[in-house]
Design an enzyme around this catalytic site. Structure first.
Site, short mmCIF file in Angstrom:
data_model
loop_
_atom_site.label_atom_id
_atom_site.label_comp_id
_atom_site.label_asym_id
_atom_site.label_seq_id
_atom_site.Cartn_x
_atom_site.Cartn_y
_atom_site.Cartn_z
N PHE A 265 -14.35 0.84 16.62
CA PHE A 265 -14.89 1.29 17.91
C PHE A 265 -16.40 1.51 17.82
CE2 PHE A 265 -10.70 3.40 19.60
CZ PHE A 265 -10.17 2.14 19.81
N TYR B 266 0.83 -1.20 0.00
CA TYR B 266 0.00 0.00 0.00
C TYR B 266 0.87 1.26 0.00
CZ TYR B 266 -3.77 3.21 1.36
OH TYR B 266 -4.68 4.24 1.42
P1 NAD Z 1 -12.78 2.09 -0.08
O1 NAD Z 1 -12.13 0.77 0.07
O2 NAD Z 1 -14.09 2.32 0.57
O3 NAD Z 1 -12.91 2.48 -1.62
C1 NAD Z 1 -12.02 2.02 -2.60
C2 NAD Z 1 -12.85 1.68 -3.83
O4 NAD Z 1 -11.96 1.21 -4.87
C3 NAD Z 1 -13.84 0.53 -3.58
O5 NAD Z 1 -15.10 0.87 -4.10
C4 NAD Z 1 -13.22 -0.66 -4.32
O6 NAD Z 1 -14.18 -1.59 -4.74
C5 NAD Z 1 -12.50 0.04 -5.45
N1 NAD Z 1 -11.38 -0.74 -6.00
C6 NAD Z 1 -10.38 -1.36 -5.33
N2 NAD Z 1 -9.54 -1.96 -6.19
C7 NAD Z 1 -10.02 -1.69 -7.44
C8 NAD Z 1 -9.61 -2.05 -8.75
N3 NAD Z 1 -8.51 -2.80 -8.95
N4 NAD Z 1 -10.35 -1.63 -9.79
C9 NAD Z 1 -11.47 -0.88 -9.61
N5 NAD Z 1 -11.91 -0.52 -8.39
C10 NAD Z 1 -11.19 -0.92 -7.32
O7 NAD Z 1 -11.70 3.16 0.44
P2 NAD Z 1 -11.84 4.73 0.70
O8 NAD Z 1 -11.62 4.93 2.13
O9 NAD Z 1 -13.02 5.28 0.05
O10 NAD Z 1 -10.52 5.22 -0.05
C11 NAD Z 1 -10.54 5.85 -1.31
C12 NAD Z 1 -9.15 6.30 -1.68
O11 NAD Z 1 -8.64 7.19 -0.70
C13 NAD Z 1 -8.14 5.16 -1.81
O12 NAD Z 1 -7.30 5.44 -2.91
C14 NAD Z 1 -7.35 5.25 -0.53
O13 NAD Z 1 -6.05 4.76 -0.71
C15 NAD Z 1 -7.38 6.73 -0.24
N6 NAD Z 1 -7.22 7.01 1.19
C16 NAD Z 1 -8.24 6.78 2.06
C17 NAD Z 1 -8.05 7.04 3.40
C18 NAD Z 1 -9.15 6.85 4.41
O14 NAD Z 1 -8.96 7.14 5.59
N7 NAD Z 1 -10.31 6.37 4.05
C19 NAD Z 1 -6.81 7.51 3.86
C20 NAD Z 1 -5.79 7.70 2.94
C21 NAD Z 1 -6.00 7.47 1.60
#
Ligand code: NAD
Length: 336
Positions: free
Chosen positions: A212, A166
């Site tokens: 939590f 990641y």
């Molecule tokens: P999430 O897991 O809810 O959403 C990710 C989405 O990407 C999902 O709908 C999943 O089905 C889709 N996905 C995964 N692999 C895929 C692929 N190969 N092809 C097509 N779709 C794919 O996560 P989130 O929390 O909504 O995160 C969204 C983005 O923000 C991500 O890139 C994540 O790295 C980044 N991010 C999130 C956080 C957080 O706290 N939520 C923190 C840092 C970065």
């Protein structure tokens, strides 16, 4: 050579009368937690047409159910590790599992999603002349040696650990974004997202806020990983979406930290959840996972100066906004 550096020519189709007024926006990962809130916000503007591409690994159609069938909305089952060709003006590239349980489940797939997925989306941006925003992560700072982290810090990341698929995947994705920008003139934006919370987070995904809240609702003890003094900052999802849109619409490539600098220890977070959601539950200490960063807090000076952005929702106001959504999905109604 100069030909390679020339900015891409946008497709003439999008300048035809028919398409002129509408902005076509692709959101990869739009069925996920942050992505679906971004869809909600972008769909509020009648000039936007939104296309979501998602493989539903951690996301769900349920998160988008209010838009399915809407004339300005399209949902495509698509894995970003495969190329995609759609005529769009902007790409919000979010596709990637975000919580450790899911990204460690198939680490090779995670790194493919980050590297090949980002390459494919950059290839698309180049071909159609779209602006592309990558949702990178605070994890690019690894276990940071400076505190709080600003964007010029290069990070302290383990290249061979269980989180590396990641962290290092996102670091390569950032590199690819800048190389396409320098080499091909693609318009890029990079957001370094810090922990975000809100309704539609995956339940039981191992992320501390959802853990939590689910535990409090199920009347189970809140499990704080030892020592419990490690800190995190938590940004409510509506603030996050606002920051992402400002970044996309603004003139700065980033990377820009987007997060809430309000810092809480895991024990404080557990105490807040207990007080706000279920004062009866116990708080217990459990073993920690390897490579868990001790401290993380964004320096958001750049976001304030360049985007005029800062978070508005305080943790104590945001946590209760998740309760109803979690109760519904867990099937545990509130007792009166
Ligand atoms: P999430 O897991 O809810 O959403 C990710 C989405 O990407 C999902 O709908 C999943 O089905 C889709 N996905 C995964 N692999 C895929 C692929 N190969 N092809 C097509 N779709 C794919 O996560 P989130 O929390 O909504 O995160 C969204 C983005 O923000 C991500 O890139 C994540 O790295 C980044 N991010 C999130 C956080 C957080 O706290 N939520 C923190 C840092 C970065």
């Amino acid at each position: 050579n100069s030909a390679a550096k020339a900015p891409p020519t946008p497709s003439p189709l999008r300048f035809s009368k028919f398409f002129q007024s509408n902005m076509r926006i692709l959101i990869t990962g739009g069925a996920g937690f942050i992505g679906s809130h971004l869809v909600d916000r972008l769909m509020e503007n009648e000039k936007n047409e939104v296309i979501v591409a998602d493989n539903y690994f951690t996301g769900s159609k349920d998160n988008l159910k209010k838009w399915i069938g809407h004339p300005r909305f399209e949902l495509i089952r698509h894995d970003v590790t495969e190329p995609l060709l759609v005529e769009v003006d902007q790409i919000y590239h979010l596709a990637c599992p975000a919580s450790p349980i899911f990204y460690k489940y198939n680490p090779v797939k995670t790194i493919k999603t980050n590297v090949i997925g980002t390459l494919n989306m950059l290839g698309l941006a180049k071909r159609v002349g779209a602006r592309i925003l990558l949702t990178s992560t605070s994890e690019v700072y690894g276990d940071p040696l400076i505190h709080p982290q600003n964007e010029s810090y290069w990070g302290n990341v383990n290249p061979i650990g269980v989180r590396s698929c990641y962290d290092e995947g996102k670091r390569v994705a950032e590199t690819l974004m800048f190389d396409y920008h320098r080499q091909h003139g693609i318009e890029i934006r990079i957001a370094r997202i810090f922990n975000t919370y809100g309704p539609r987070m995956n339940i039981d995904d191992g992320r501390v806020v959802s853990n939590f809240i689910a535990q409090a609702i199920r009347n189970e003890p809140l499990t704080v990983q030892a020592p419990g003094t490690q800190t995190r900052s938590f940004c409510y999802v509506s603030d996050m979406v606002d920051g992402l849109i400002r970044l996309m619409e603004g003139e700065n490539t980033g990377p820009i930290n987007i997060g809430n600098p309000g810092e809480f220890t895991m024990i404080e977070l557990a105490e807040n959840v207990k007080e706000l959601i279920n004062p009866e539950v116990k708080i217990i200490s459990v073993e920690n996972t390897p490579d868990d960063p001790r401290q993380r807090k964004p320096d958001i000076t750049k976001a304030k100066e360049l985007l005029g952005w800062e978070p508005k929702i305080k943790l104590r106001d945001g946590l209760p906004l998740m309760e109803e959504d979690f109760r519904q999905r867990l099937g545990v109604p509130r007792k009166n």
